[in-house]
Motif scaffolding. Structure first.
Motif, mmCIF file in Angstrom:
data_model
loop_
_atom_site.group_PDB
_atom_site.id
_atom_site.type_symbol
_atom_site.label_atom_id
_atom_site.label_comp_id
_atom_site.label_asym_id
_atom_site.label_seq_id
_atom_site.Cartn_x
_atom_site.Cartn_y
_atom_site.Cartn_z
ATOM 1 N N LEU A 39 10.886 48.394 37.758
ATOM 2 C CA LEU A 39 11.735 47.391 38.406
ATOM 3 C C LEU A 39 12.656 46.652 37.435
ATOM 4 O O LEU A 39 13.568 45.947 37.863
ATOM 5 C CB LEU A 39 10.871 46.384 39.162
ATOM 6 C CG LEU A 39 10.099 46.967 40.339
ATOM 7 C CD1 LEU A 39 9.215 45.904 40.969
ATOM 8 C CD2 LEU A 39 11.029 47.578 41.371
ATOM 9 N N LYS A 40 12.443 46.833 36.155
ATOM 10 C CA LYS A 40 13.243 46.127 35.140
ATOM 11 C C LYS A 40 14.754 46.253 35.377
ATOM 12 O O LYS A 40 15.472 45.260 35.294
ATOM 13 C CB LYS A 40 12.870 46.642 33.752
ATOM 14 C CG LYS A 40 13.282 45.738 32.638
ATOM 15 C CD LYS A 40 12.808 46.321 31.320
ATOM 16 C CE LYS A 40 12.055 45.266 30.556
ATOM 17 N NZ LYS A 40 11.562 45.758 29.282
ATOM 18 N N PRO A 41 15.281 47.442 35.705
ATOM 19 C CA PRO A 41 16.732 47.554 35.912
ATOM 20 C C PRO A 41 17.240 46.736 37.107
ATOM 21 O O PRO A 41 18.421 46.438 37.178
ATOM 22 C CB PRO A 41 16.964 49.046 36.166
ATOM 23 C CG PRO A 41 15.741 49.734 35.705
ATOM 24 C CD PRO A 41 14.623 48.749 35.773
ATOM 25 N N LEU A 42 16.387 46.381 38.030
ATOM 26 C CA LEU A 42 16.815 45.641 39.216
ATOM 27 C C LEU A 42 16.816 44.134 39.013
ATOM 28 O O LEU A 42 17.374 43.400 39.820
ATOM 29 C CB LEU A 42 15.903 45.969 40.404
ATOM 30 C CG LEU A 42 15.856 47.423 40.833
ATOM 31 C CD1 LEU A 42 14.892 47.599 41.983
ATOM 32 C CD2 LEU A 42 17.240 47.908 41.218
ATOM 33 N N LEU A 43 16.166 43.679 37.958
ATOM 34 C CA LEU A 43 16.067 42.245 37.720
ATOM 35 C C LEU A 43 17.323 41.747 37.016
ATOM 36 O O LEU A 43 17.880 42.434 36.167
ATOM 37 C CB LEU A 43 14.812 41.931 36.900
ATOM 38 C CG LEU A 43 13.505 42.329 37.577
ATOM 39 C CD1 LEU A 43 12.338 42.102 36.637
ATOM 40 C CD2 LEU A 43 13.303 41.568 38.869
ATOM 41 N N PRO A 44 17.779 40.510 37.354
ATOM 42 C CA PRO A 44 19.018 39.988 36.787
ATOM 43 C C PRO A 44 19.018 39.878 35.268
ATOM 44 O O PRO A 44 20.037 40.065 34.642
ATOM 45 C CB PRO A 44 19.163 38.603 37.416
ATOM 46 C CG PRO A 44 18.119 38.489 38.447
ATOM 47 C CD PRO A 44 17.161 39.615 38.294
ATOM 48 N N SER A 45 17.890 39.553 34.665
ATOM 49 C CA SER A 45 17.835 39.471 33.206
ATOM 50 C C SER A 45 16.475 39.962 32.735
ATOM 51 O O SER A 45 15.508 39.949 33.479
ATOM 52 C CB SER A 45 18.059 38.034 32.727
ATOM 53 O OG SER A 45 16.973 37.222 33.099
ATOM 54 N N ALA A 46 16.418 40.382 31.498
ATOM 55 C CA ALA A 46 15.184 40.965 30.975
ATOM 56 C C ALA A 46 14.022 39.997 31.024
ATOM 57 O O ALA A 46 12.873 40.412 31.128
ATOM 58 C CB ALA A 46 15.404 41.432 29.537
ATOM 59 N N GLY A 47 14.282 38.696 30.976
ATOM 60 C CA GLY A 47 13.207 37.715 30.989
ATOM 61 C C GLY A 47 12.782 37.288 32.382
ATOM 62 O O GLY A 47 11.882 36.491 32.544
ATOM 63 N N SER A 48 13.433 37.821 33.411
ATOM 64 C CA SER A 48 13.127 37.402 34.780
ATOM 65 C C SER A 48 11.766 37.877 35.220
ATOM 66 O O SER A 48 11.292 38.936 34.804
ATOM 67 C CB SER A 48 14.163 37.953 35.754
ATOM 68 O OG SER A 48 15.411 37.380 35.497
ATOM 69 N N ALA A 93 12.830 52.323 47.057
ATOM 70 C CA ALA A 93 14.038 51.588 46.703
ATOM 71 C C ALA A 93 15.046 52.530 46.060
ATOM 72 O O ALA A 93 14.661 53.416 45.295
ATOM 73 C CB ALA A 93 13.709 50.451 45.741
ATOM 74 N N GLU A 94 16.314 52.301 46.363
ATOM 75 C CA GLU A 94 17.364 53.096 45.735
ATOM 76 C C GLU A 94 17.394 52.796 44.245
ATOM 77 O O GLU A 94 17.272 51.648 43.831
ATOM 78 C CB GLU A 94 18.718 52.764 46.359
ATOM 79 C CG GLU A 94 18.857 53.299 47.763
ATOM 80 C CD GLU A 94 20.252 53.072 48.325
ATOM 81 O OE1 GLU A 94 21.218 53.109 47.537
ATOM 82 O OE2 GLU A 94 20.344 52.857 49.537
ATOM 83 N N GLY A 95 17.528 53.827 43.456
ATOM 84 C CA GLY A 95 17.641 53.653 42.018
ATOM 85 C C GLY A 95 16.330 53.408 41.297
ATOM 86 O O GLY A 95 16.321 53.141 40.108
ATOM 87 N N VAL A 96 15.214 53.497 42.023
ATOM 88 C CA VAL A 96 13.892 53.275 41.428
ATOM 89 C C VAL A 96 13.001 54.425 41.866
ATOM 90 O O VAL A 96 13.049 54.856 43.012
ATOM 91 C CB VAL A 96 13.273 51.944 41.910
ATOM 92 C CG1 VAL A 96 11.872 51.761 41.368
ATOM 93 C CG2 VAL A 96 14.145 50.768 41.520
ATOM 94 N N ALA A 97 12.189 54.905 40.963
ATOM 95 C CA ALA A 97 11.224 55.940 41.325
ATOM 96 C C ALA A 97 10.315 55.399 42.421
ATOM 97 O O ALA A 97 10.076 54.197 42.503
ATOM 98 C CB ALA A 97 10.393 56.332 40.109
ATOM 99 N N VAL A 98 9.818 56.267 43.260
ATOM 100 C CA VAL A 98 8.840 55.862 44.265
ATOM 101 C C VAL A 98 7.601 55.362 43.531
ATOM 102 O O VAL A 98 7.132 56.000 42.591
ATOM 103 C CB VAL A 98 8.466 57.059 45.171
ATOM 104 C CG1 VAL A 98 7.309 56.710 46.089
ATOM 105 C CG2 VAL A 98 9.672 57.516 45.969
ATOM 106 N N LEU A 99 7.107 54.209 43.947
ATOM 107 C CA LEU A 99 5.902 53.649 43.338
ATOM 108 C C LEU A 99 4.832 53.520 44.406
ATOM 109 O O LEU A 99 5.093 53.058 45.513
ATOM 110 C CB LEU A 99 6.193 52.275 42.737
ATOM 111 C CG LEU A 99 7.257 52.233 41.644
ATOM 112 C CD1 LEU A 99 7.565 50.793 41.263
ATOM 113 C CD2 LEU A 99 6.811 53.018 40.436
ATOM 114 N N THR A 100 3.619 53.928 44.059
ATOM 115 C CA THR A 100 2.504 53.797 44.977
ATOM 116 C C THR A 100 1.279 53.371 44.185
ATOM 117 O O THR A 100 1.122 53.722 43.023
ATOM 118 C CB THR A 100 2.263 55.107 45.765
ATOM 119 O OG1 THR A 100 1.264 54.890 46.734
ATOM 120 C CG2 THR A 100 1.873 56.252 44.875
#
Length: 108
Positions: free
Chosen positions: A91-100, A73-80
């Motif tokens: 993934l926290k930066p991609l979520l609309p709110s911190a509680g999502s 994903a763009e803007g996210v480290a590769v995760l495996t």
């Protein structure tokens, strides 16, 4: 957050995608699914002896060699692999709110 699920055992990432993943990971050999039958068939010694180019070729040819899940994903480290806390933080930066909560993917 849009998600495209791809069964990488049937449609492995392209060589170009894997080259980027290989360059982005601190330990790119972690891309290998060391518990899978394809890996065991190759043998750990053969995988260890592969050059990066040979390893990428093998991974692109057989998606079962790739540790799953794999997130590109763009803007996210590769995760495996799946470590819930690592994924949550990444993934926290991609979520609309911190509680999502992370969305549940729909079946393909």
């Amino acid at each position: 957050l849009e998600v495209e699920l791809v069964d990488i055992t049937l449609s492995p990432p392209s060589r170009e995608q894997l080259e980027k993943v290989w360059a982005d990971l601190p330990d790119p050999r972690r891309l290998f699914n060391t518990s899978g039958a394809s890996y065991r068939a190759l043998g750990a010694a053969q995988v260890k002896a592969m050059s990066p180019s040979e390893a990428i070729t093998a991974l692109a040819a057989d998606g079962k060699l790739i540790r799953r899940p794999l997130l590109l994903a763009e803007g996210v480290a590769v995760l495996t692999g799946f470590d819930p806390e690592v994924w949550k933080q990444a993934l926290k930066p991609l979520l609309p709110s911190a509680g999502s909560q992370l969305p549940s993917p729909a079946a393909p």
